[in-house]
Design a protein around this motif. Structure first.
Motif, PDB file in Angstrom:
ATOM      1  N   GLU A 135      -2.466  -3.048  22.535  1.00  0.00           N
ATOM      2  CA  GLU A 135      -2.957  -4.132  21.680  1.00  0.00           C
ATOM      3  C   GLU A 135      -3.805  -3.578  20.531  1.00  0.00           C
ATOM      4  N   ILE A 136      -4.606  -2.560  20.810  1.00  0.00           N
ATOM      5  CA  ILE A 136      -5.421  -1.950  19.759  1.00  0.00           C
ATOM      6  C   ILE A 136      -4.526  -1.340  18.689  1.00  0.00           C
ATOM      7  N   ARG A 137      -3.510  -0.598  19.116  1.00  0.00           N
ATOM      8  CA  ARG A 137      -2.595   0.015  18.147  1.00  0.00           C
ATOM      9  C   ARG A 137      -1.904  -1.041  17.299  1.00  0.00           C
ATOM     10  N   ASP A 138      -1.461  -2.121  17.948  1.00  0.00           N
ATOM     11  CA  ASP A 138      -0.757  -3.175  17.215  1.00  0.00           C
ATOM     12  C   ASP A 138      -1.675  -3.867  16.213  1.00  0.00           C
ATOM     13  N   LEU A 139      -2.919  -4.117  16.616  1.00  0.00           N
ATOM     14  CA  LEU A 139      -3.866  -4.761  15.706  1.00  0.00           C
ATOM     15  C   LEU A 139      -4.167  -3.863  14.517  1.00  0.00           C
ATOM     16  N   GLU A 140      -4.387  -2.585  14.760  1.00  0.00           N
ATOM     17  CA  GLU A 140      -4.662  -1.658  13.673  1.00  0.00           C
ATOM     18  C   GLU A 140      -3.464  -1.544  12.741  1.00  0.00           C
ATOM     19  N   PHE A 141      -2.261  -1.529  13.297  1.00  0.00           N
ATOM     20  CA  PHE A 141      -1.062  -1.451  12.462  1.00  0.00           C
ATOM     21  C   PHE A 141      -0.938  -2.699  11.592  1.00  0.00           C
ATOM     22  N   ALA A 142      -1.193  -3.874  12.174  1.00  0.00           N
ATOM     23  CA  ALA A 142      -1.077  -5.126  11.423  1.00  0.00           C
ATOM     24  C   ALA A 142      -2.082  -5.160  10.272  1.00  0.00           C
ATOM     25  N   TRP A 143      -3.320  -4.767  10.544  1.00  0.00           N
ATOM     26  CA  TRP A 143      -4.326  -4.723   9.484  1.00  0.00           C
ATOM     27  C   TRP A 143      -3.953  -3.688   8.419  1.00  0.00           C
ATOM     28  N   GLY A 144      -3.475  -2.519   8.862  1.00  0.00           N
ATOM     29  CA  GLY A 144      -3.098  -1.479   7.912  1.00  0.00           C
ATOM     30  C   GLY A 144      -1.987  -1.924   6.977  1.00  0.00           C
ATOM     31  N   ALA A 145      -0.973  -2.588   7.536  1.00  0.00           N
ATOM     32  CA  ALA A 145       0.135  -3.088   6.723  1.00  0.00           C
ATOM     33  C   ALA A 145      -0.350  -4.154   5.743  1.00  0.00           C
ATOM     34  N   PHE A 146      -1.268  -4.989   6.208  1.00  0.00           N
ATOM     35  CA  PHE A 146      -1.824  -6.043   5.346  1.00  0.00           C
ATOM     36  C   PHE A 146      -2.625  -5.433   4.193  1.00  0.00           C
ATOM     37  N   LEU A 147      -3.478  -4.461   4.491  1.00  0.00           N
ATOM     38  CA  LEU A 147      -4.261  -3.822   3.438  1.00  0.00           C
ATOM     39  C   LEU A 147      -3.370  -3.058   2.463  1.00  0.00           C
ATOM     40  N   ALA A 148      -2.309  -2.467   2.967  1.00  0.00           N
ATOM     41  CA  ALA A 148      -1.369  -1.765   2.086  1.00  0.00           C
ATOM     42  C   ALA A 148      -0.745  -2.730   1.081  1.00  0.00           C
ATOM     43  N   ARG A 149      -0.479  -3.967   1.505  1.00  0.00           N
ATOM     44  CA  ARG A 149       0.082  -4.960   0.575  1.00  0.00           C
ATOM     45  C   ARG A 149      -0.932  -5.296  -0.516  1.00  0.00           C
ATOM     46  N   GLY A 150      -2.216  -5.339  -0.127  1.00  0.00           N
ATOM     47  CA  GLY A 150      -3.248  -5.582  -1.130  1.00  0.00           C
ATOM     48  C   GLY A 150      -3.300  -4.470  -2.167  1.00  0.00           C
ATOM     49  N   MET A 151      -3.086  -3.240  -1.722  1.00  0.00           N
ATOM     50  CA  MET A 151      -3.038  -2.115  -2.655  1.00  0.00           C
ATOM     51  C   MET A 151      -1.818  -2.207  -3.560  1.00  0.00           C
ATOM     52  N   GLU A 152      -0.681  -2.588  -2.987  1.00  0.00           N
ATOM     53  CA  GLU A 152       0.544  -2.726  -3.775  1.00  0.00           C
ATOM     54  C   GLU A 152       0.401  -3.801  -4.851  1.00  0.00           C
ATOM     55  N   GLN A 153      -0.381  -4.855  -4.534  1.00  0.00           N
ATOM     56  CA  GLN A 153      -0.587  -5.936  -5.494  1.00  0.00           C
ATOM     57  C   GLN A 153      -1.679  -5.626  -6.507  1.00  0.00           C
ATOM     58  N   GLY A 154      -2.344  -4.497  -6.333  1.00  0.00           N
ATOM     59  CA  GLY A 154      -3.395  -4.102  -7.255  1.00  0.00           C
ATOM     60  C   GLY A 154      -4.734  -4.762  -7.009  1.00  0.00           C
ATOM     61  N   VAL A 155      -4.880  -5.469  -5.878  1.00  0.00           N
ATOM     62  CA  VAL A 155      -6.157  -6.106  -5.561  1.00  0.00           C
ATOM     63  C   VAL A 155      -7.142  -5.079  -5.010  1.00  0.00           C
ATOM     64  N   LEU A 156      -6.645  -4.152  -4.213  1.00  0.00           N
ATOM     65  CA  LEU A 156      -7.474  -3.100  -3.640  1.00  0.00           C
ATOM     66  C   LEU A 156      -7.135  -1.768  -4.294  1.00  0.00           C
ATOM     67  N   PRO A 157      -8.134  -0.889  -4.434  1.00  0.00           N
ATOM     68  CA  PRO A 157      -7.834   0.462  -4.926  1.00  0.00           C
ATOM     69  C   PRO A 157      -7.021   1.239  -3.896  1.00  0.00           C
ATOM     70  N   GLU A 158      -6.238   2.175  -4.358  1.00  0.00           N
ATOM     71  CA  GLU A 158      -5.412   2.977  -3.459  1.00  0.00           C
ATOM     72  C   GLU A 158      -6.275   3.838  -2.542  1.00  0.00           C
ATOM     73  N   SER A 159      -5.922   3.824  -1.265  1.00  0.00           N
ATOM     74  CA  SER A 159      -6.579   4.680  -0.281  1.00  0.00           C
ATOM     75  C   SER A 159      -5.689   4.732   0.951  1.00  0.00           C
ATOM     76  N   ASP A 160      -6.139   5.413   1.987  1.00  0.00           N
ATOM     77  CA  ASP A 160      -5.369   5.513   3.219  1.00  0.00           C
ATOM     78  C   ASP A 160      -5.553   4.222   4.021  1.00  0.00           C
ATOM     79  N   PRO A 161      -4.501   3.396   4.160  1.00  0.00           N
ATOM     80  CA  PRO A 161      -4.673   2.106   4.864  1.00  0.00           C
ATOM     81  C   PRO A 161      -5.138   2.264   6.298  1.00  0.00           C
TER      82      PRO A 161
END
Length: 211
Positions: A135-161
């Protein structure tokens, strides 16, 4: 003939988990005796073993449920919002929209999380431990994928999700080390403060920081 909505063994098991959350969360896992939980539930100590292989099995079930509920709330919020920034704000605030029981359960999780790193010989205990880790791995993956989308949209600066996810969740989880339900601080006030710190950590633009 109408069947009952819940079986009695299921109700009793949930009551054991509820009492264990209260005892572990308020007094500590090590300080809580298995017999104390049995007494609070109103059963004999040996009866606990009909539901759990050990006190630690019960602990792992609590931890697994805590993380699974966090993931379920996160998935629901993301599905409800089309706009990425709206989803982010809702997800961050949701981390602190919790009942006292949910707060205690997260307190147990962060206090005892190191126990998930050690394998155990009892099969159901090990299955619960592995479930919590998954469950921890799945939650971290879901958050990471979500933050990566924010970076793709230019809302967040690029970094390691992945690293950003761990920093973000680590900041939120730090609250449960010290926050006490019924204490001098209201959880709503704590939440507003920490959401501001989380947005700054993410490198959000000023207009989002002021939201």
């Amino acid at each position: 003939m109408t069947r009952p909505a819940r079986s009695r063994p299921g109700i009793k098991r949930e009551r054991i988990l509820e009492v264990a959350v209260e005892q572990f969360g308020r007094y500590g896992y090590e300080e809580t005796k298995w017999a104390d939980i049995a007494a609070a539930v109103g059963i004999g100590s040996t009866a606990l073993y009909h539901y759990f292989e050990s006190k630690q099995h019960c602990l792992f079930e609590i931890m697994e449920q805590a993380i699974a509920d966090c993931r379920a709330r996160f998935d629901r919020i993301i599905a409800e919002h089309d706009d990425w920034t709206d989803a982010l704000l809702a997800a961050l605030h949701d981390q602190f929209l919790l009942s006292d029981q949910e707060v205690l359960r997260l307190r147990v999780l962060v206090a005892e999380i190191d126990r998930l790193g050690v394998a155990h010989p009892l099969p159901r205990e090990e299955a619960a431990r592995d479930g919590a880790r998954s469950e921890i791995r799945d939650l971290e993956f879901a958050w990471g994928a979500f933050l990566a989308r924010g970076m793709e949209q230019g809302v967040l600066p690029e970094s390691d999700p992945r690293l950003l996810t761990r920093a973000l969740l680590g900041l939120a989880n730090s609250v449960w080390h010290w926050y006490r339900p019924g204490g001098p601080l209201e959880l709503a006030d704590v939440g507003r403060y920490f959401v501001g710190r989380e947005l700054a950590l993410l490198g959000c633009p000023p207009e989002l920081l002021a939201a």
